[in-house]
Design an enzyme around this catalytic site. Structure first.
Site, PDB file in Angstrom:
ATOM      1  N   SER A   1     -30.281  13.204  21.003  1.00 48.16           N
ATOM      2  CA  SER A   1     -30.126  11.952  20.238  1.00 48.16           C
ATOM      3  C   SER A   1     -29.318  10.935  21.031  1.00 48.16           C
ATOM      4  O   SER A   1     -28.945   9.888  20.516  1.00 48.16           O
ATOM      5  CB  SER A   1     -29.449  12.240  18.894  1.00 48.16           C
ATOM      6  OG  SER A   1     -28.244  12.956  19.093  1.00 48.16           O
TER       7      SER A   1
ATOM      8  N   ASN B   1     -20.881  18.793  13.001  1.00 52.03           N
ATOM      9  CA  ASN B   1     -21.389  18.348  11.702  1.00 52.03           C
ATOM     10  C   ASN B   1     -20.438  17.363  11.014  1.00 52.03           C
ATOM     11  O   ASN B   1     -20.865  16.354  10.464  1.00 52.03           O
ATOM     12  CB  ASN B   1     -21.652  19.555  10.789  1.00 52.03           C
ATOM     13  CG  ASN B   1     -22.707  20.472  11.372  1.00 52.03           C
ATOM     14  OD1 ASN B   1     -23.369  20.114  12.348  1.00 52.03           O
ATOM     15  ND2 ASN B   1     -22.865  21.654  10.792  1.00 52.03           N
TER      16      ASN B   1
ATOM     17  N   TYR C   1     -25.689  20.813   6.495  1.00 52.63           N
ATOM     18  CA  TYR C   1     -26.286  20.035   7.576  1.00 52.63           C
ATOM     19  C   TYR C   1     -27.648  20.598   7.986  1.00 52.63           C
ATOM     20  O   TYR C   1     -27.840  21.813   8.034  1.00 52.63           O
ATOM     21  CB  TYR C   1     -25.347  20.021   8.805  1.00 52.63           C
ATOM     22  CG  TYR C   1     -25.957  19.260   9.975  1.00 52.63           C
ATOM     23  CD1 TYR C   1     -25.869  17.880  10.039  1.00 52.63           C
ATOM     24  CD2 TYR C   1     -26.655  19.932  10.981  1.00 52.63           C
ATOM     25  CE1 TYR C   1     -26.448  17.180  11.093  1.00 52.63           C
ATOM     26  CE2 TYR C   1     -27.239  19.240  12.036  1.00 52.63           C
ATOM     27  CZ  TYR C   1     -27.136  17.866  12.086  1.00 52.63           C
ATOM     28  OH  TYR C   1     -27.719  17.175  13.117  1.00 52.63           O
TER      29      TYR C   1
ATOM     30  N   GLU D   1     -40.562 -17.334   9.716  1.00 49.93           N
ATOM     31  CA  GLU D   1     -41.616 -16.324   9.531  1.00 49.93           C
ATOM     32  C   GLU D   1     -41.164 -14.957  10.021  1.00 49.93           C
ATOM     33  O   GLU D   1     -41.449 -13.925   9.408  1.00 49.93           O
ATOM     34  CB  GLU D   1     -42.880 -16.739  10.290  1.00 49.93           C
ATOM     35  CG  GLU D   1     -43.548 -17.977   9.704  1.00 49.93           C
ATOM     36  CD  GLU D   1     -44.617 -18.503  10.651  1.00 49.93           C
ATOM     37  OE1 GLU D   1     -45.780 -18.156  10.455  1.00 49.93           O
ATOM     38  OE2 GLU D   1     -44.283 -19.238  11.585  1.00 49.93           O
TER      39      GLU D   1
ATOM     40  N   LYS E   1     -29.673   7.958  12.011  1.00 53.32           N
ATOM     41  CA  LYS E   1     -29.038   6.894  12.800  1.00 53.32           C
ATOM     42  C   LYS E   1     -29.955   5.736  13.149  1.00 53.32           C
ATOM     43  O   LYS E   1     -29.588   4.577  12.992  1.00 53.32           O
ATOM     44  CB  LYS E   1     -28.438   7.494  14.074  1.00 53.32           C
ATOM     45  CG  LYS E   1     -27.133   8.208  13.799  1.00 53.32           C
ATOM     46  CD  LYS E   1     -26.718   9.042  14.963  1.00 53.32           C
ATOM     47  CE  LYS E   1     -26.472  10.489  14.692  1.00 53.32           C
ATOM     48  NZ  LYS E   1     -27.177  11.195  13.663  1.00 53.32           N
TER      49      LYS E   1
ATOM     50  N   LYS F   1     -48.622 -29.109  16.670  1.00 55.13           N
ATOM     51  CA  LYS F   1     -47.944 -28.064  15.903  1.00 55.13           C
ATOM     52  C   LYS F   1     -46.450 -27.950  16.191  1.00 55.13           C
ATOM     53  O   LYS F   1     -45.998 -28.091  17.310  1.00 55.13           O
ATOM     54  CB  LYS F   1     -48.586 -26.689  16.184  1.00 55.13           C
ATOM     55  CG  LYS F   1     -49.983 -26.534  15.659  1.00 55.13           C
ATOM     56  CD  LYS F   1     -50.059 -26.498  14.147  1.00 55.13           C
ATOM     57  CE  LYS F   1     -49.698 -25.160  13.569  1.00 55.13           C
ATOM     58  NZ  LYS F   1     -50.607 -24.082  13.941  1.00 55.13           N
TER      59      LYS F   1
ATOM     60  N   SER G   1     -47.458 -24.856  19.685  1.00 53.88           N
ATOM     61  CA  SER G   1     -48.648 -24.037  19.857  1.00 53.88           C
ATOM     62  C   SER G   1     -49.143 -24.226  21.290  1.00 53.88           C
ATOM     63  O   SER G   1     -48.980 -25.297  21.876  1.00 53.88           O
ATOM     64  CB  SER G   1     -49.709 -24.490  18.856  1.00 53.88           C
ATOM     65  OG  SER G   1     -50.987 -24.152  19.345  1.00 53.88           O
TER      66      SER G   1
ATOM     67  N   THR H   1     -41.733 -23.831 -11.197  1.00 54.39           N
ATOM     68  CA  THR H   1     -42.000 -22.485 -11.726  1.00 54.39           C
ATOM     69  C   THR H   1     -43.490 -22.273 -11.474  1.00 54.39           C
ATOM     70  O   THR H   1     -44.271 -23.241 -11.543  1.00 54.39           O
ATOM     71  CB  THR H   1     -41.700 -22.363 -13.240  1.00 54.39           C
ATOM     72  OG1 THR H   1     -42.529 -23.281 -13.940  1.00 54.39           O
ATOM     73  CG2 THR H   1     -40.240 -22.651 -13.570  1.00 54.39           C
ATOM     74  N   HIS H   2     -43.876 -21.070 -11.138  1.00 60.71           N
ATOM     75  CA  HIS H   2     -45.271 -20.770 -10.751  1.00 60.71           C
ATOM     76  C   HIS H   2     -45.726 -21.650  -9.595  1.00 60.71           C
ATOM     77  O   HIS H   2     -46.907 -21.946  -9.466  1.00 60.71           O
ATOM     78  CB  HIS H   2     -46.239 -20.966 -11.931  1.00 60.71           C
ATOM     79  CG  HIS H   2     -45.773 -20.369 -13.216  1.00 60.71           C
ATOM     80  ND1 HIS H   2     -46.039 -19.062 -13.581  1.00 60.71           N
ATOM     81  CD2 HIS H   2     -45.013 -20.886 -14.215  1.00 60.71           C
ATOM     82  CE1 HIS H   2     -45.482 -18.814 -14.752  1.00 60.71           C
ATOM     83  NE2 HIS H   2     -44.856 -19.897 -15.159  1.00 60.71           N
TER      84      HIS H   2
ATOM     85  N   GLN I   1     -30.212  14.017  11.896  1.00 62.04           N
ATOM     86  CA  GLN I   1     -30.071  13.237  13.118  1.00 62.04           C
ATOM     87  C   GLN I   1     -30.930  11.965  13.041  1.00 62.04           C
ATOM     88  O   GLN I   1     -30.660  10.984  13.722  1.00 62.04           O
ATOM     89  CB  GLN I   1     -30.498  14.111  14.304  1.00 62.04           C
ATOM     90  CG  GLN I   1     -30.414  13.440  15.641  1.00 62.04           C
ATOM     91  CD  GLN I   1     -30.464  14.449  16.780  1.00 62.04           C
ATOM     92  OE1 GLN I   1     -29.514  15.178  17.012  1.00 62.04           O
ATOM     93  NE2 GLN I   1     -31.588  14.507  17.465  1.00 62.04           N
TER      94      GLN I   1
ATOM     95  N   ASN J   1     -44.099 -25.016  14.741  1.00 59.19           N
ATOM     96  CA  ASN J   1     -44.200 -23.853  13.850  1.00 59.19           C
ATOM     97  C   ASN J   1     -42.840 -23.285  13.448  1.00 59.19           C
ATOM     98  O   ASN J   1     -41.954 -23.167  14.291  1.00 59.19           O
ATOM     99  CB  ASN J   1     -45.013 -22.748  14.529  1.00 59.19           C
ATOM    100  CG  ASN J   1     -46.446 -23.172  14.800  1.00 59.19           C
ATOM    101  OD1 ASN J   1     -47.019 -23.949  14.028  1.00 59.19           O
ATOM    102  ND2 ASN J   1     -47.016 -22.701  15.883  1.00 59.19           N
TER     103      ASN J   1
HETATM  104  N1  ARG Z   1     -26.723  14.867  17.209  1.00 61.19           N
HETATM  105  C1  ARG Z   1     -26.478  15.506  15.974  1.00 61.19           C
HETATM  106  C2  ARG Z   1     -26.787  14.540  14.824  1.00 61.19           C
HETATM  107  O1  ARG Z   1     -26.899  13.412  15.074  1.00 61.19           O
HETATM  108  C3  ARG Z   1     -25.056  15.926  15.875  1.00 61.19           C
HETATM  109  C4  ARG Z   1     -24.801  17.076  14.959  1.00 61.19           C
HETATM  110  C5  ARG Z   1     -25.356  18.309  15.510  1.00 61.19           C
HETATM  111  N2  ARG Z   1     -25.001  19.433  14.721  1.00 61.19           N
HETATM  112  C6  ARG Z   1     -25.653  20.592  14.848  1.00 61.19           C
HETATM  113  N3  ARG Z   1     -25.261  21.549  14.062  1.00 61.19           N
HETATM  114  N4  ARG Z   1     -26.683  20.708  15.645  1.00 61.19           N
HETATM  115  O2  ARG Z   1     -26.939  14.930  13.716  1.00 61.19           O
END
Ligand code: ARG
Length: 459
Positions: free
Chosen positions: A23, A110, A317, A290, A325, A283, A277, A155-156, A322, A285
């Site tokens: 990760s 964890n 966990y 948008e 993120k 144009k 454009s 409205t509408h 993972q 834009n």
């Molecule tokens: N890279 C892992 C995550 O983002 C970290 C935690 C890993 N924990 C484990 N028991 N493998 O979740």
């Protein structure tokens, strides 16, 4: 990079499994939080006599060096590491040997990762709140500039009643204030420390979770270690708040697209926030608006993606987590970018009050005021409404407008009409008689602006 967990297994995984498992490409963003968290952990371990003061100092000093070197670019994060936690620990151990290996006492990745995300997101939430405040302030200034520019309220998407551009703009400041409130509310639950939950069950060491939480600026600790490592509610809550924020930006963007079209021409966007454009020379834009509207879908996707990832997970966990993120990071980055662009676009746009006024004059948006006038003369509202409807129909047929319809014609519909009708249907007076709290009168809009500005100061 060698596997930390070599022992139970040979530590040899296939390259494809390593890449899949890693990760670091996205969690290296959290290096600062990871290192700061580890410093607090080392301090706690020595305060509790789990490691010695010298060991703690050595760890903290080396972590400080690592942080400074990453910040300055001297040390680059190794993209073959499994994640940022492993990378930092590996460098620490390379530099200070066995002492470095003691850092991970009474801790697991964890609780470490749960801590890092909370710390990362609370900073992001703060920045997003500040950017939202800047946008609110810019909108309120525009509203002040155009507090007496009369336009049709819709409205509408049909012309409904006269309002001012300032009043319309102020509606967005109210939405954005609620967004700030939602983010602050979500921060309350985010700012609780999971560290010390360890793998899931707590630890046999005599740790001090409150000490560590306090050092890192948390308001308290998670009270159940299993929940501590499993909880990602704060990610979903932030994504929810950001989705609503983006929905507001998207509605505003949609109006900006409409208003800047030739059909409306209520506003003119600055050249700095428009594109041309490649083929049509006429144009200009509204691409920024948008794109903000378009990126809203992406933030919704982040929210739904995370909720879907979490929905079937058993405690505690699981590696699925993972996946949390990228969605929160993407949503935060997107929201920040959109807020910055919106602020620039709104602060540099100009309104075209003549066109707003023209649109307000041709839609019979003062028909409600004509009915109210008759009510003031003693007619029941339903009768007044019917008569007014007939007058509008007549005007549409003859090409007249209420402001200049001859009194004799008015009188042919009801003997209640007199000269006073012209003041009643005058657009300026229609607006300024709407003095009810929150209404469209200049005085009311001024007090809305004052309220919003005072909220920004208090925050
Ligand atoms: N890279 C892992 C995550 O983002 C970290 C935690 C890993 N924990 C484990 N028991 N493998 O979740």
């Amino acid at each position: 990079m060698a596997k930390m967990w070599e022992g139970r297994t040979s530590g040899e995984t296939s390259k494809i499994a390593d890449d899949f498992n890693s990760s670091i490409k996205f969690d290296s963003k959290m290096y600062r939080q990871d290192i700061t968290g580890s410093m607090a952990h080392a301090a706690m371990l020595s305060a509790q006599n789990i490691i010695s003061a010298e060991e703690s100092e050595k760890i903290i000093d080396c972590l400080g060096e690592i942080l400074a070197e990453i910040e300055s670019g001297k040390l680059s994060v190794d993209m073959t590491a499994e994640d940022i936690h492993m990378f930092v620990e590996q460098i620490l151990t390379e530099r200070i040997g066995d002492t470095g290996k003691k850092l991970h006492t009474a801790r697991s990745r964890n609780d470490q990762v749960a801590l890092d995300i909370r710390m990362y997101l609370r900073d992001e939430a703060e920045e997003i709140s500040n950017l939202t405040k800047e946008l609110i302030s810019v909108i309120a200034d525009k509203a002040d500039e155009y507090k007496d520019a009369i336009m049709p309220g819709y409205t509408h998407l049909q012309r409904a009643q006269p309002i001012t551009f300032g009043h319309h703009l102020m509606a967005y400041t109210m939405m954005l204030l609620r967004d700030i409130d939602r983010i602050a509310d979500c921060k309350k639950r985010m700012n609780i420390s999971p560290i010390g939950s360890c793998a899931l069950a707590g630890t046999t060491y005599n740790t001090d979770r409150d000490f560590e939480a306090g050092k890192l600026g948390f308001d308290g600790i998670c009270l159940n270690s299993i929940d501590g490592v499993s909880d990602r509610d704060f990610c979903a809550e932030l994504l929810g708040a950001l989705s609503i924020l983006m929905m507001h930006l998207s509605r505003f963007s949609e109006e900006i697209v409409l208003w800047s079209s030739w059909e409306f021409k209520f506003i003119e966007l600055s050249d700095a926030f428009t594109t041309g454009s490649s083929i049509m020379p006429q144009k200009k834009n509204p691409d920024m608006a948008e794109l903000i509207r378009g990126k809203t879908g992406r933030v919704y996707g982040d929210l739904i993606g995370l909720l879907t990832t979490l929905k079937g997970l058993p405690l505690a966990y699981n590696k699925d987590m993972q996946e949390d993120k990228e969605s929160v990071f993407d949503a935060c980055d997107t929201a920040k970018m959109c807020l910055r662009v919106m602020t620039g676009m709104v602060s540099t746009m100009t309104a075209v009050p003549e066109n707003m006024k023209k649109a307000a004059q041709s839609g019979f948006i003062n028909a409600t005021d004509m009915a109210d006038y008759l009510v003031n003369k003693g007619l029941p509202f339903r009768d007044a409404y019917k008569i007014s409807g007939r007058i509008v129909a007549e005007c549409i047929k003859t090409g007249e407008v209420l402001e200049t319809l001859p009194l004799s014609v008015y009188k042919s519909f009801s003997d209640k009409f007199d000269e006073g009708i012209y003041a009643a249907v005058d657009l300026g007076s229609c607006v300024n008689r709407r003095i009810s709290a929150g209404g469209t009168s200049v005085a009311s809009v001024e007090s809305q602006i004052a309220f919003v500005k005072s909220m920004l100061k208090n925050e």
